[in-house]
Write an enzyme that holds these catalytic residues in place. Structure first.
Site, short mmCIF file in Angstrom:
data_model
loop_
_atom_site.label_atom_id
_atom_site.label_comp_id
_atom_site.label_asym_id
_atom_site.label_seq_id
_atom_site.Cartn_x
_atom_site.Cartn_y
_atom_site.Cartn_z
N THR A 10 -7.65 -62.92 37.87
CA THR A 10 -6.89 -63.93 38.75
C THR A 10 -5.60 -63.59 39.06
O THR A 10 -5.10 -64.12 40.06
CB THR A 10 -7.16 -65.18 38.22
N TYR A 152 1.65 -61.14 18.62
CA TYR A 152 1.08 -60.49 19.77
C TYR A 152 0.79 -59.23 19.53
O TYR A 152 -0.28 -58.57 19.80
CB TYR A 152 2.06 -60.46 21.08
N GLY A 183 2.92 -50.22 28.88
CA GLY A 183 4.25 -50.63 28.69
C GLY A 183 4.63 -51.84 29.53
O GLY A 183 3.85 -52.84 29.46
N THR A 187 3.89 -58.53 35.79
CA THR A 187 2.85 -59.69 36.54
C THR A 187 3.08 -60.76 36.11
O THR A 187 4.35 -61.02 36.10
CB THR A 187 1.60 -58.92 35.63
P1 NDP Z 1 -1.39 -62.01 33.86
O1 NDP Z 1 -0.72 -62.95 33.12
O2 NDP Z 1 -0.94 -61.63 35.11
O3 NDP Z 1 -2.98 -61.99 33.91
C1 NDP Z 1 -3.59 -62.28 32.71
C2 NDP Z 1 -5.21 -62.63 33.10
O4 NDP Z 1 -5.86 -62.79 31.86
C3 NDP Z 1 -5.35 -63.62 34.13
O5 NDP Z 1 -6.06 -63.43 35.18
C4 NDP Z 1 -5.74 -65.00 33.14
O6 NDP Z 1 -6.57 -65.72 34.14
C5 NDP Z 1 -6.51 -64.08 32.19
N1 NDP Z 1 -6.54 -65.02 30.89
C6 NDP Z 1 -5.73 -65.45 30.00
N2 NDP Z 1 -6.08 -66.17 29.21
C7 NDP Z 1 -7.43 -66.54 29.68
C8 NDP Z 1 -8.48 -67.13 28.80
N3 NDP Z 1 -8.27 -67.88 27.91
N4 NDP Z 1 -9.82 -67.02 29.38
C9 NDP Z 1 -10.23 -66.29 30.62
N5 NDP Z 1 -9.00 -65.65 31.23
C10 NDP Z 1 -7.55 -65.63 30.62
O7 NDP Z 1 -0.97 -60.64 32.99
P2 NDP Z 1 -1.40 -59.02 33.05
O8 NDP Z 1 -2.02 -58.67 34.08
O9 NDP Z 1 -0.16 -58.36 32.72
O10 NDP Z 1 -2.18 -59.08 31.80
C11 NDP Z 1 -3.45 -58.37 31.55
C12 NDP Z 1 -3.61 -57.67 30.27
O11 NDP Z 1 -2.68 -56.75 30.15
C13 NDP Z 1 -3.43 -58.53 29.01
O12 NDP Z 1 -4.39 -58.22 28.00
C14 NDP Z 1 -2.21 -58.13 28.39
O13 NDP Z 1 -1.85 -58.35 27.10
C15 NDP Z 1 -2.05 -56.62 28.85
N6 NDP Z 1 -0.72 -56.05 28.81
C16 NDP Z 1 0.14 -56.59 29.77
C17 NDP Z 1 1.53 -55.94 29.75
C18 NDP Z 1 2.61 -56.26 30.72
O14 NDP Z 1 3.77 -55.82 30.57
N7 NDP Z 1 2.28 -57.12 31.63
C19 NDP Z 1 1.79 -54.73 29.04
C20 NDP Z 1 0.32 -54.36 28.18
C21 NDP Z 1 -0.67 -55.16 28.33
P3 NDP Z 1 -6.46 -67.20 34.07
O15 NDP Z 1 -5.08 -67.65 33.58
O16 NDP Z 1 -7.02 -67.66 35.30
O17 NDP Z 1 -7.50 -67.63 32.89
C1 8X3 Z 2 3.06 -56.07 26.83
C2 8X3 Z 2 4.08 -55.13 26.53
O1 8X3 Z 2 6.31 -54.72 25.07
O2 8X3 Z 2 5.96 -56.91 25.97
O3 8X3 Z 2 1.98 -55.78 26.03
O4 8X3 Z 2 4.54 -56.05 24.09
S1 8X3 Z 2 5.04 -55.64 25.41
#
Ligand code: NDP
Ligand code: 8X3
Length: 252
Positions: A10, A152, A183, A187
């Site tokens: 999403t 986390y 990193g 988003t």
């Molecule tokens: P967003 O918040 O933009 O996206 C997170 C997504 O996860 C959304 O689509 C959300 O959908 C879904 N989600 C969260 N909780 C649930 C749930 N309980 N059930 C179903 N879906 C869920 O963040 P990102 O795109 O950045 O995150 C995606 C991944 O990347 C995560 O695992 C995050 O830890 C990882 N990540 C992100 C980084 C960053 O800096 N952004 C860096 C490193 C890793 P909805 O809310 O509609 O359920």
């Molecule tokens: C997301 C990157 O540095 O916030 O996983 O942990 S950080």
């Protein structure tokens, strides 16, 4: 035509990956909780590429909902070639003595248990089909641990261990397992981490050009389109201004 399931489609990395896979012509199974957002992403990709897309709205923390979603896949959708385990979040940023146990539950239930629940349901389908590819979205927090981020970081260290374990367990079944450890990606991640405080979230990216969801989606696309005999086990991706979880070269 390949079928890919992407959890957390999403927003952010998951949505961008859905759009890239859509452009490749893949059939898509998109998941997330916010059904309106899920439907909007589905319609947008359909209108651009005419893909077949299933949108399944459920909370990945609810084991019975995960089981029902996969058990309820229509005939013809039960061969899943690619699973992108992306759904996840950070909640809160404070020392453990001040942390909110509800935040810890959300992170561990989503990032660790949710990832396990969906993999438990999809892997047998891949095994029955003779193989597949699982891409887990870890983090630099899965290798480093920083102040205020212990829970986390622990959840992403678990994703690292699960990625290694899956690669071993699924070796004999022809299922490739890749982990991507991003990193800083701009988003909804930081807004979620700070419980909706957008100003605080935006400050995370002050003075740097962070990665976008599409930057990570580009790497995922590359990984899943390599020749079948090649697997990227593990890859760390950062903006050029970031060296690790501690050092970022910001404009002053
Ligand atoms: P967003 O918040 O933009 O996206 C997170 C997504 O996860 C959304 O689509 C959300 O959908 C879904 N989600 C969260 N909780 C649930 C749930 N309980 N059930 C179903 N879906 C869920 O963040 P990102 O795109 O950045 O995150 C995606 C991944 O990347 C995560 O695992 C995050 O830890 C990882 N990540 C992100 C980084 C960053 O800096 N952004 C860096 C490193 C890793 P909805 O809310 O509609 O359920
Ligand atoms: C997301 C990157 O540095 O916030 O996983 O942990 S950080």
């Amino acid at each position: 035509m390949r079928t890919a399931m992407i959890t957390g489609a999403t927003s952010g990395i998951g949505e961008a990956t859905a759009r890239r896979f859509g452009a490749l012509g893949y059939r898509l199974i998109l998941t997330g909780r916010r059904s309106h957002r899920l439907e909007a992403v589905k319609r947008s990709i359909e209108s651009e590429n005419h893909n077949e897309i299933l949108a399944l709205a459920f909370d990945i923390r609810e084991r019975s909902a995960v089981e029902a979603a996969v058990a309820g896949l229509p005939a013809g959708w039960r061969k899943i070639d690619i699973l992108v385990n992306n759904a996840g979040l950070a909640a809160g940023l404070e020392h453990i003595d001040q942390g909110d146990p509800d935040d810890w539950d959300r992170m561990i239930d989503t990032n660790v248990k949710g990832l396990l629940y969906i993999t438990r349901q999809v892997a047998p389908l891949m095994i029955a089909a003779g193989g597949g590819h699982i891409v887990n979205i870890g983090s630099i927090a899965g290798r480093e641990t920083y102040e205020n981020g212990a829970a986390y970081c622990a959840s992403k260290h678990a994703v690292n261990a699960l990625s290694q374990g899956m690669r071993i367990d699924f070796l004999r079944h022809g299922i490739k397992v890749s982990q991507i450890r991003p990193g800083m990606v701009n988003t909804e991640f930081s807004t979620v981490r700070f419980h909706g405080d957008k100003e605080r979230a935006d400050a995370v990216y002050d003075g740097v050009t962070p990665l976008t969801g599409d930057d990570i989606a580009r790497v995922i696309e590359w990984i899943v389109t390599l020749p079948p005999h090649i697997n990227i086990n593990d890859i760390e991706v950062m903006p050029d201004r970031q060296a690790d979880a501690f050092y970022t070269n910001r404009d002053r």
